[in-house]
Enzyme design. Structure first.
Site, short mmCIF file in Angstrom:
data_model
loop_
_atom_site.label_atom_id
_atom_site.label_comp_id
_atom_site.label_asym_id
_atom_site.label_seq_id
_atom_site.Cartn_x
_atom_site.Cartn_y
_atom_site.Cartn_z
N LYS A 26 -3.27 0.56 -25.02
CA LYS A 26 -3.73 0.45 -26.41
C LYS A 26 -2.52 0.44 -27.34
O LYS A 26 -1.80 -0.55 -27.41
CB LYS A 26 -4.71 1.58 -26.71
CG LYS A 26 -5.97 1.53 -25.82
CD LYS A 26 -6.93 2.63 -26.16
CE LYS A 26 -8.22 2.54 -25.35
NZ LYS A 26 -8.12 3.09 -23.99
N THR A 61 -4.56 6.32 -21.62
CA THR A 61 -4.40 4.98 -21.11
C THR A 61 -3.00 4.52 -21.50
O THR A 61 -2.28 5.22 -22.21
CB THR A 61 -5.44 4.02 -21.71
OG1 THR A 61 -5.37 4.10 -23.14
CG2 THR A 61 -6.84 4.38 -21.26
N TYR A 119 0.85 -1.20 0.00
CA TYR A 119 0.00 0.00 0.00
C TYR A 119 0.88 1.24 0.00
O TYR A 119 1.84 1.32 0.77
CB TYR A 119 -0.91 0.02 1.23
CG TYR A 119 -2.36 0.14 0.88
CD1 TYR A 119 -2.87 1.35 0.40
CD2 TYR A 119 -3.22 -0.93 0.99
CE1 TYR A 119 -4.21 1.47 0.06
CE2 TYR A 119 -4.56 -0.82 0.66
CZ TYR A 119 -5.05 0.39 0.18
OH TYR A 119 -6.37 0.50 -0.15
N ARG A 149 -2.89 -2.24 -18.22
CA ARG A 149 -4.15 -1.50 -18.15
C ARG A 149 -4.00 -0.46 -17.05
O ARG A 149 -4.14 -0.74 -15.87
CB ARG A 149 -5.30 -2.46 -17.83
CG ARG A 149 -5.55 -3.51 -18.89
CD ARG A 149 -6.12 -2.92 -20.17
NE ARG A 149 -7.43 -2.34 -19.96
CZ ARG A 149 -8.57 -3.02 -20.04
NH1 ARG A 149 -8.56 -4.31 -20.30
NH2 ARG A 149 -9.73 -2.42 -19.86
N ASP A 151 -6.86 14.06 -25.01
CA ASP A 151 -7.01 12.68 -24.55
C ASP A 151 -6.44 11.79 -25.66
O ASP A 151 -7.10 11.50 -26.65
CB ASP A 151 -8.48 12.37 -24.30
CG ASP A 151 -8.71 10.95 -23.81
OD1 ASP A 151 -7.76 10.14 -23.87
OD2 ASP A 151 -9.84 10.63 -23.40
N GLU A 191 -0.25 4.95 -0.41
CA GLU A 191 -0.97 6.22 -0.56
C GLU A 191 -0.01 7.40 -0.50
O GLU A 191 0.86 7.46 0.38
CB GLU A 191 -2.04 6.37 0.53
CG GLU A 191 -3.24 5.48 0.32
CD GLU A 191 -4.33 5.73 1.34
OE1 GLU A 191 -4.08 6.50 2.29
OE2 GLU A 191 -5.42 5.17 1.19
#
Length: 479
Positions: A269, A266, A85, A275, A240, A87
């Protein structure tokens, strides 16, 4: 951020230090529960994953938003990094034990800036967004107050849900729920974005963000014109580049960084990574972007994804990746040309990038039916709205992309054969519709009974199985 050379030196020193210890020899207590493989623990799920591997191997993958990642990406995604973790950001974490996570995230950020040839004094990047939609939501959260305005390309004409999509009766996207949105259009005759109409609409609507980006648009974008329009109404320009980020990195399409204030993407692609998502922003607004990602919208970053992204960004900075992106474009053009030569209608009569839109309405078919028929013959593509469509459920076209097949080594002559397969599928579909009926259920039943479909499926599988596939050994699939 430190230089890559500094990171490399520190990493090598850590390896030398750790090599002095034989940790395995010190283990005296075993795990209370046996650490099983997936095959041992859950054979049902294991077989489903193996079946999916076989589906990918034996078929022709033409989903424009999909690709095949390499083994080094998959190794990161299945690594011990998923246990941690983290954060916060490097040097400012909420939890302890993040000294190596910090180095991994900084490595990803440095490589991201290098991949797009960006000056760190002018641009920053956040590599924590879980995917493209959360990345866009973070941009809007950072730069807009609730109820302020944005403009994006109409979903039915190539835009994305997160660009503010809504219908007359429903706010479909959260973007249109939390902010006021307006959709700009393409020219109905040419299929190209109508920049004059966009400018007129922007001056009337006065948005605070204009989005230059798409999900299904086969042409390059004029970012200079977008910026001129944004400046004329005092708006931020968000590019984008989710679909084309690999092509942009390889300098095979126009560069949004010359004109945009913010660039979102992203990473899976055309970039061929995990991902995940990224947000690049000019330094004067980068703090707002970082704060919107964490703590406003997300908790701990997915460290396995960040590492996988760092690994892929290393590959992006190679001549081989440049050649790959060039071939992606060549393959898209070759497929579009072959389909048009066979009498099929391609929106805008071609493509500048990695995708094309096939209009099946002249064949009295729908995109939904052709998608189903292609599934039956092991060709994967998706139904898609095109100019004039009113429904995304029964659209008049399909979207076809070349990043995944190019990764497998397809060249122009192979794409011509793919065009033959798609054309054959269309012809068989027309026959099935004539005999079975026009309802989708009736059409599906006709597909399942068709001997021609079964024969074509065998031909496609034989063709597709010639090509190797990254990430796993196709000869060892347990399906």
């Amino acid at each position: 951020m430190q230089s890559l050379r500094q990171f490399t030196n520190k990493y090598n020193n850590l390896l030398k230090a750790s090599s002095r210890f034989n940790f395995a020899s010190k283990i005296t207590r075993q795990l209370p529960v046996k650490d099983l493989s997936l095959k041992e623990h859950d054979h049902e799920l294991y077989k489903l994953i193996e079946a999916e591997k076989f589906r990918q191997y034996r078929g022709i993958e033409l989903i424009a938003s999909e690709n095949f990642t390499y083994k080094f990406v998959l190794e990161c995604l299945g690594s011990a990094l998923t246990n941690k973790y983290s954060e916060g950001y490097p040097g400012a974490r909420y939890y302890g034990g993040n000294e190596y996570i910090d180095k991994i995230e900084d490595l990803a950020r440095n490589r991201a800036l290098e991949a797009y040839r960006l000056n760190p004094a002018e641009w920053g990047v956040n590599v924590q967004p879980y995917s493209g939609s959360p990345a866009n939501l973070a941009v809007y959260t950072a730069l807009l107050q609730p109820g302020e305005r944005l403009m994006g390309l109409d979903l039915t004409q190539g835009g994305h849900l997160t660009h503010g999509y809504y219908t007359e009766s429903k706010k479909v996207s959260a973007t249109s729920l939390f902010w006021e949105s307006k959709q700009y259009k393409v020219n109905l005759q040419t299929g190209h974005i109508d920049y004059d109409a966009l400018e007129a609409a922007a001056k009337e609507f006065k948005p605070k963000i204009i989005i230059a980006g798409f999900s299904a648009y086969p042409r390059d974008l004029d970012y200079k014109r977008f910026r001129q329009i944004a400046d004329s109404v005092g708006a931020y320009l968000l590019a984008d580049m989710a679909h084309i980020s690999g092509l942009v990195a390889a300098q095979e399409l126009n560069n949004p960084f010359e004109y945009a204030h913010v660039v979102s993407t992203t990473t899976h692609k055309s970039l061929r990574g995990p991902r995940s998502g990224m947000i690049f922003a000019r330094r004067e607004i980068m703090d707002k972007i970082d704060f919107a990602v964490f703590p406003m919208l997300q908790g701990g970053p997915h460290n396995h994804q960040v590492a996988a992204l760092a690994a892929q960004l290393k590959q992006v900075n190679t001549p081989e990746f440049k050649e790959y992106c060039q071939q992606v474009k060549k393959n898209a053009k070759a497929l579009a040309d072959e389909l048009m030569k066979r009498g099929n209608k391609i929106v805008t009569d071609g493509t500048d990038n990695h995708l094309l839109l096939l209009d099946v309405r002249p064949h009295s078919l729908t995109g939904s039916k052709l998608e189903k028929a292609c599934d039956e013959v092991h060709i994967t593509l998706n139904k898609n709205t095109i100019i004039g469509d009113k429904s995304a459920i029964t659209p008049g076209g399909v979207r076809i992309g070349t990043p995944a097949v190019t990764t497998r080594g397809y060249l122009e002559q192979d794409m011509k054969q793919v065009g033959v397969f798609i054309d054959e599928t269309i012809k068989i579909s027309k026959k099935i519709q004539e005999t079975s009926g026009k309802k989708l259920k009736e059409f599906q039943e006709g597909l399942e009974k068709s001997a021609e479909i079964k024969q074509l499926a065998q031909e496609v599988e034989k063709f597709a199985s010639q090509f190797d596939i990254p990430g796993f050994d196709a000869t060892k699939i347990d399906a």
